[in-house]
Enzyme design. Sequence first.
Site, short mmCIF file in Angstrom:
data_model
loop_
_atom_site.label_atom_id
_atom_site.label_comp_id
_atom_site.label_asym_id
_atom_site.label_seq_id
_atom_site.Cartn_x
_atom_site.Cartn_y
_atom_site.Cartn_z
N TYR A 52 0.85 -1.20 0.00
CA TYR A 52 0.00 0.00 0.00
C TYR A 52 0.88 1.24 0.00
CZ TYR A 52 -5.01 -0.46 0.16
OH TYR A 52 -6.30 -0.61 -0.20
N GLU A 54 -0.37 4.83 -0.39
CA GLU A 54 -1.14 6.07 -0.55
C GLU A 54 -0.23 7.28 -0.41
OE1 GLU A 54 -4.66 6.34 1.84
OE2 GLU A 54 -5.49 4.50 0.96
N ASP A 198 -6.99 13.28 -24.77
CA ASP A 198 -7.00 11.87 -24.38
C ASP A 198 -6.35 11.08 -25.52
OD1 ASP A 198 -7.58 9.20 -23.98
OD2 ASP A 198 -9.67 9.54 -23.41
N THR A 224 -4.24 5.73 -21.48
CA THR A 224 -4.09 4.42 -20.88
C THR A 224 -2.66 3.99 -21.18
OG1 THR A 224 -4.94 3.42 -22.89
CG2 THR A 224 -6.50 3.69 -21.08
N LYS A 227 -2.45 0.18 -24.61
CA LYS A 227 -2.86 0.05 -26.01
C LYS A 227 -1.60 0.08 -26.89
CE LYS A 227 -7.51 1.71 -25.14
NZ LYS A 227 -7.76 2.63 -24.04
N ARG A 233 -2.29 -2.80 -17.92
CA ARG A 233 -3.55 -2.04 -17.93
C ARG A 233 -3.49 -0.97 -16.85
NH1 ARG A 233 -7.53 -4.62 -21.17
NH2 ARG A 233 -8.73 -2.77 -20.65
N1 DSN Z 1 -12.49 0.43 -24.35
C1 DSN Z 1 -11.49 1.24 -25.00
C2 DSN Z 1 -11.38 0.91 -26.43
O1 DSN Z 1 -11.54 -0.25 -26.74
O2 DSN Z 1 -11.14 1.78 -27.24
C3 DSN Z 1 -11.76 2.64 -24.78
O3 DSN Z 1 -11.94 2.82 -23.42
#
Ligand code: DSN
Length: 418
Positions: A52, A54, A198, A224, A227, A233
């Site tokens: 943890y 924080e 984003d 994120t 990707k 993730r």
């Molecule tokens: N779920 C993501 C995507 O597949 O583009 C976006 O949050």
Amino acid sequence: MNTALAQYDPQIYELIKQEQTRQSGSLRLIPSENYVSKAVMQASGSVLTNKYSEGYPGKRYYEGQQVTDLIETIAIQRAKKVFKADHANVQPYSGSVANLGAYNALLSPGDTVMGLSLPYGGHLTHGWKVSVTSKFYKSVQYTVRGDTGRLDFNQIEELAKQHRPKMIICGATAYPRTIDFSQFGRIAKEVGAFLLADIAHISGLVVAGIHPSPVPYADIVSTTTHKTLRGPRGGMLLCKAEHAASVDKSVFPGLQGGPHMHTVTAIAVALAEADTPEFVAYAKQIVANAAALAQKLMEKGFKLVSDGTDNHLVLIDLRNKGIPGKKFAKALDRARIETNYNTIPDDPAPPFNPSGLRIGTPAITSRGMKEPEMAKIAEYMAKVAENIDNESVIEQVGKEVLLLCSQFPVPEHFIKPS
Ligand code: DSN
């Protein structure tokens, strides 16, 4: 570790093995997915999950942070370096929380935000009607043009002048073209709005310099980490120095408690991988593959939104084929080709059974596939479309896909040890 899992929970062990086999034996074309390296996987599955933490490095609410402080500092430094940002926060649990963190850092409830509408390629958290981002804030939505599939900066500017949002959100989950962040920056400045970019889908391309970066124009950039960036993730916020304190306060204690330190650790590893010439080559190949796949699909009579792609993603308008998106996605899945059905701009069909299919090349490029394989994939997809109700043809395509997958095994190490 696998031995322990097999021994203590054979049921879950078997299911993980099944998923591993499934991921290895299918063409994963969902543009938001990838295969992480073994190094990222090991960091993610490490003892850091036990801790943890924080707070932030040097300012924690729990003791025992001798190691976590070092790891998080490294992750922050690497994020700042690869994105050329003043400040980075690597704690958001996901892209959605990262976006909420950005809202919460700069806005008060009731303020107006303006983002790309979900059925036109935006994300839920860009102010879509079922998201809290349209409940806590007043949401104005822009679209892309139905005829071109492209962002229309005249429309965006007009709407911004009319509604004077406190924040404009740019970025998308289903937009196949380069986003001109400088235009968004200009419009935001003109109406006195903050700009949130984003870049969840394209962050790997941005790091590699294949897509222009929003960092010079945006107050906050969210992403994120799993990707095109090919990490675990998670989520991340990058911002200008003037917003650093608000962003940190917004994520913790504003929205989250303890960060997932195993994820922060794996993010640090992924950022080191992204800061290499091999990663730049990978990102270039993602885009080259998407362009080749788009071209071959068009040659097979598929209509693409915006007639092509500049990035990792292709959006197919299936109306000329007379096949609903969901039916096509499910038939492809039976042929071991994973995609997702998706709305297209001005879609006349409902979102749960829309007219489009969204595909992308990050994962198959991680397997080493190149232009010749894109031609094969377009052929498989066309064959399934032409034989949408013929299970034996679909099964035969599945066998061919399996053969192709066996020639491009999922790699364990993306960056060769020096
Ligand atoms: N779920 C993501 C995507 O597949 O583009 C976006 O949050």
